[in-house]
Design an enzyme around this catalytic site. Structure first.
Site, PDB file in Angstrom:
ATOM      1  N   GLU A 100       0.940 -13.261  12.261  1.00 29.69           N
ATOM      2  CA  GLU A 100       1.482 -12.090  12.948  1.00 29.69           C
ATOM      3  C   GLU A 100       1.399 -10.931  11.951  1.00 29.69           C
ATOM      4  OE1 GLU A 100       2.555 -12.024  16.097  1.00 29.69           O
ATOM      5  OE2 GLU A 100       2.072 -14.157  16.293  1.00 29.69           O
TER       6      GLU A 100
ATOM      7  N   ASN B  23     -10.940  -2.403  -5.584  1.00 27.81           N
ATOM      8  CA  ASN B  23     -10.170  -1.399  -6.326  1.00 27.81           C
ATOM      9  C   ASN B  23     -10.814  -0.988  -7.660  1.00 27.81           C
ATOM     10  OD1 ASN B  23      -6.944  -2.636  -5.138  1.00 27.81           O
ATOM     11  ND2 ASN B  23      -8.100  -0.848  -4.427  1.00 27.81           N
TER      12      ASN B  23
ATOM     13  N   SER C 193      -7.464  -5.304  -5.451  1.00 26.40           N
ATOM     14  CA  SER C 193      -8.548  -5.916  -4.678  1.00 26.40           C
ATOM     15  C   SER C 193      -9.871  -5.860  -5.449  1.00 26.40           C
ATOM     16  CB  SER C 193      -8.708  -5.182  -3.338  1.00 26.40           C
ATOM     17  OG  SER C 193      -9.341  -3.934  -3.530  1.00 26.40           O
ATOM     18  N   THR C 194     -10.838  -6.656  -4.980  1.00 25.14           N
ATOM     19  CA  THR C 194     -12.171  -6.617  -5.598  1.00 25.14           C
ATOM     20  C   THR C 194     -12.810  -5.233  -5.402  1.00 25.14           C
ATOM     21  OG1 THR C 194     -12.954  -7.689  -3.547  1.00 25.14           O
ATOM     22  CG2 THR C 194     -12.756  -9.082  -5.477  1.00 25.14           C
TER      23      THR C 194
ATOM     24  N   ARG D  52      -0.518   9.718  -9.364  1.00 30.95           N
ATOM     25  CA  ARG D  52      -0.604   8.486  -8.567  1.00 30.95           C
ATOM     26  C   ARG D  52      -0.011   7.276  -9.287  1.00 30.95           C
ATOM     27  NH1 ARG D  52      -3.818   7.451  -4.550  1.00 30.95           N
ATOM     28  NH2 ARG D  52      -4.183   5.378  -5.419  1.00 30.95           N
TER      29      ARG D  52
ATOM     30  N   ASP E  16       0.827  -1.212   0.000  1.00 31.95           N
ATOM     31  CA  ASP E  16       0.000   0.000   0.000  1.00 31.95           C
ATOM     32  C   ASP E  16       0.860   1.261   0.000  1.00 31.95           C
ATOM     33  OD1 ASP E  16      -2.412   1.341  -0.058  1.00 31.95           O
ATOM     34  OD2 ASP E  16      -2.703   1.272   2.117  1.00 31.95           O
TER      35      ASP E  16
ATOM     36  N   TRP F 242       2.949   7.961  -2.122  1.00 37.32           N
ATOM     37  CA  TRP F 242       4.375   8.129  -2.437  1.00 37.32           C
ATOM     38  C   TRP F 242       4.532   9.077  -3.631  1.00 37.32           C
ATOM     39  CZ3 TRP F 242       7.225   7.119  -6.863  1.00 37.32           C
ATOM     40  CH2 TRP F 242       8.623   7.110  -6.710  1.00 37.32           C
TER      41      TRP F 242
ATOM     42  N   SER G  31      -8.159  -4.772   4.984  1.00 36.38           N
ATOM     43  CA  SER G  31      -8.680  -4.501   3.643  1.00 36.38           C
ATOM     44  C   SER G  31      -9.005  -5.772   2.850  1.00 36.38           C
ATOM     45  CB  SER G  31      -7.718  -3.612   2.856  1.00 36.38           C
ATOM     46  OG  SER G  31      -7.529  -2.377   3.512  1.00 36.38           O
TER      47      SER G  31
ATOM     48  N   ARG H 274       1.988  -4.837   6.090  1.00 36.66           N
ATOM     49  CA  ARG H 274       1.256  -3.785   5.371  1.00 36.66           C
ATOM     50  C   ARG H 274       2.075  -2.506   5.428  1.00 36.66           C
ATOM     51  NH1 ARG H 274      -4.963  -2.353   4.568  1.00 36.66           N
ATOM     52  NH2 ARG H 274      -4.641  -0.540   3.252  1.00 36.66           N
TER      53      ARG H 274
ATOM     54  N   ARG I 267     -11.941   2.668  -8.300  1.00 40.85           N
ATOM     55  CA  ARG I 267     -11.019   3.762  -8.666  1.00 40.85           C
ATOM     56  C   ARG I 267     -11.295   4.266 -10.081  1.00 40.85           C
ATOM     57  NH1 ARG I 267      -5.300   2.575  -5.700  1.00 40.85           N
ATOM     58  NH2 ARG I 267      -6.219   2.006  -3.707  1.00 40.85           N
TER      59      ARG I 267
HETATM   60  C1  IPE Z   1      -5.360  -2.684  -0.354  1.00 39.71           C
HETATM   61  O1  IPE Z   1      -5.063  -1.351  -0.478  1.00 39.71           O
HETATM   62  C2  IPE Z   1      -5.332  -3.337  -1.714  1.00 39.71           C
HETATM   63  C3  IPE Z   1      -4.020  -3.455  -2.338  1.00 39.71           C
HETATM   64  C4  IPE Z   1      -2.877  -3.113  -1.800  1.00 39.71           C
HETATM   65  C5  IPE Z   1      -4.043  -4.003  -3.654  1.00 39.71           C
HETATM   66  P1  IPE Z   1      -6.187  -0.237  -0.642  1.00 39.71           P
HETATM   67  O2  IPE Z   1      -5.480   1.058  -0.772  1.00 39.71           O
HETATM   68  O3  IPE Z   1      -7.116  -0.591  -1.733  1.00 39.71           O
HETATM   69  O4  IPE Z   1      -6.959  -0.370   0.733  1.00 39.71           O
HETATM   70  P2  IPE Z   1      -7.881   0.677   1.502  1.00 39.71           P
HETATM   71  O5  IPE Z   1      -8.843   1.252   0.514  1.00 39.71           O
HETATM   72  O6  IPE Z   1      -6.967   1.742   2.039  1.00 39.71           O
HETATM   73  O7  IPE Z   1      -8.496  -0.114   2.601  1.00 39.71           O
HETATM   74  C1  IPE Z   2      -1.513   0.291  -3.372  1.00 45.13           C
HETATM   75  O1  IPE Z   2      -1.279   1.651  -3.384  1.00 45.13           O
HETATM   76  C2  IPE Z   2      -1.681  -0.297  -4.763  1.00 45.13           C
HETATM   77  C3  IPE Z   2      -3.061  -0.640  -5.106  1.00 45.13           C
HETATM   78  C4  IPE Z   2      -4.092  -0.603  -4.311  1.00 45.13           C
HETATM   79  C5  IPE Z   2      -3.287  -1.076  -6.460  1.00 45.13           C
HETATM   80  P1  IPE Z   2      -2.469   2.687  -3.402  1.00 45.13           P
HETATM   81  O2  IPE Z   2      -2.810   3.007  -4.823  1.00 45.13           O
HETATM   82  O3  IPE Z   2      -3.598   2.215  -2.577  1.00 45.13           O
HETATM   83  O4  IPE Z   2      -1.786   3.945  -2.742  1.00 45.13           O
HETATM   84  P2  IPE Z   2      -2.443   4.912  -1.655  1.00 45.13           P
HETATM   85  O5  IPE Z   2      -2.875   4.041  -0.530  1.00 45.13           O
HETATM   86  O6  IPE Z   2      -3.590   5.598  -2.328  1.00 45.13           O
HETATM   87  O7  IPE Z   2      -1.333   5.829  -1.286  1.00 45.13           O
HETATM   88 MG    MG Z   3      -4.062   2.381  -0.607  1.00 52.06          MG
END
Ligand code: IPE
Ligand code: IPE
Ligand code: MG
Length: 261
Positions: free
Chosen positions: A226, A87, A84-85, A52, A39, A44, A215, A207, A90
């Site tokens: 752990e 995601n 993830s399911t 992004r 994550d 970053w 998540s 994480r 977005r």
């Molecule tokens: C979890 O990260 C999924 C992946 C790293 C692929 P998310 O960024 O989607 O999780 P939430 O929305 O902060 O819970």
């Molecule tokens: C994790 O990074 C990658 C995926 C979920 C695909 P994020 O895209 O969730 O990055 P943040 O959490 O928005 O910074």
């Molecule tokens: Mg994220």
């Protein structure tokens, strides 16, 4: 003992820092199965004034290093959360970028991973991805199926609840067909219906990026895992910090509901 694992002197100097932590690890106390919620890619990138998606591209490089390290430490299984399911919520542009990145990264890295003896797998609703991606994933699985090194699984279109529902559906079909009695269902049978069938339970979940939540990742498999949470964003996560997480894991006392030894 880890020094033996790294060959050329160039490789040695590249991983000097990594070695100092990794070589202090006790191989007997390493987790068998590590899972990572990668994550913080977006944060970053935004932190440095970039879009992004630049963070996702940077995250791919981190993943390559971590797979290599896991392989050399002889960790049995590494499962990473890539999409993830949830995601799909977005913006289309970000989802499209990620799907393209999975395809390109796989094409770029498959040769090296095969050489490293990595066995690639995918978990999640893969059948809902584009036919092209499905074909590329199937080819990667086929090409590396006899490799005996780390079992590297990418969770794509993956949700823990979704995976459990699919497992329940498969069992319900067996019950309906008269092949299984509901009272005979065991935790081992559930294990065997999950996408991770055949893999050991998750020992350690890492994480990155500061959020303290699961998540929807490996809900069943991580029942006694752990957890290691770090503020580091995924693109900045290094093999050294991976080593720190492994050292932290080694120092934890796992009781599995029993009493202190
Ligand atoms: C979890 O990260 C999924 C992946 C790293 C692929 P998310 O960024 O989607 O999780 P939430 O929305 O902060 O819970
Ligand atoms: C994790 O990074 C990658 C995926 C979920 C695909 P994020 O895209 O969730 O990055 P943040 O959490 O928005 O910074
Ligand atoms: Mg994220």
């Amino acid at each position: 003992m880890w020094k033996k694992l790294f060959n050329s002197s160039q490789e040695k100097s590249e991983i000097k820092k990594e070695l100092s932590i990794l070589e202090s690890l006790d191989p007997a106390k390493l987790p068998r199965h590590v899972a990572i919620i990668m994550d913080g890619n977006g944060r970053w990138a935004q932190g440095q004034g970039m879009v992004r998606t630049a963070g996702h591209a940077a995250g791919e490089k981190t993943l390559r290093e971590i797979v290599r390290t896991a392989s050399r430490l002889h960790i049995e299984a590494l499962t990473v959360y890539a999409f993830s399911t949830e995601n799909w919520k977005r913006p289309h542009t970000e989802v499209d970028f990620l799907m393209k990145l999975f395809s390109e990264a796989l094409a770029k890295e498959i040769g090296e991973m095969d050489k490293e003896n990595v066995r690639i797998g995918f978990i999640g609703r893969i059948s809902e991805l584009s036919p092209k991606l499905q074909e590329e994933f199937a080819k990667a699985v086929e090409r590396t199926k006899n490799n005996t090194g780390v079992k590297f699984n990418l969770a794509i279109n993956y949700g823990g609840q979704d995976e459990i529902v699919r497992a329940m559906q498969k069992m319900a079909i067996k019950v309906q067909a008269g092949e299984l009695s509901p009272q005979d269902i065991t935790p081992e049978m559930v294990d065997d219906e999950l996408d991770t069938a055949g893999l050991p339970p998750v020992d350690l979940v890492i994480r990155t990026s500061g959020d303290i939540r699961v998540s929807n990742f490996l809900l069943w498999q991580a029942a006694y895992a752990e957890y290691y949470f770090t503020e580091t964003n995924w693109p900045d996560f290094t093999p050294e910090e991976f080593g720190e997480a492994l050292a932290e894991f080694a120092s934890r006392e796992r009781r599995f509901g029993g009493l202190k030894k």
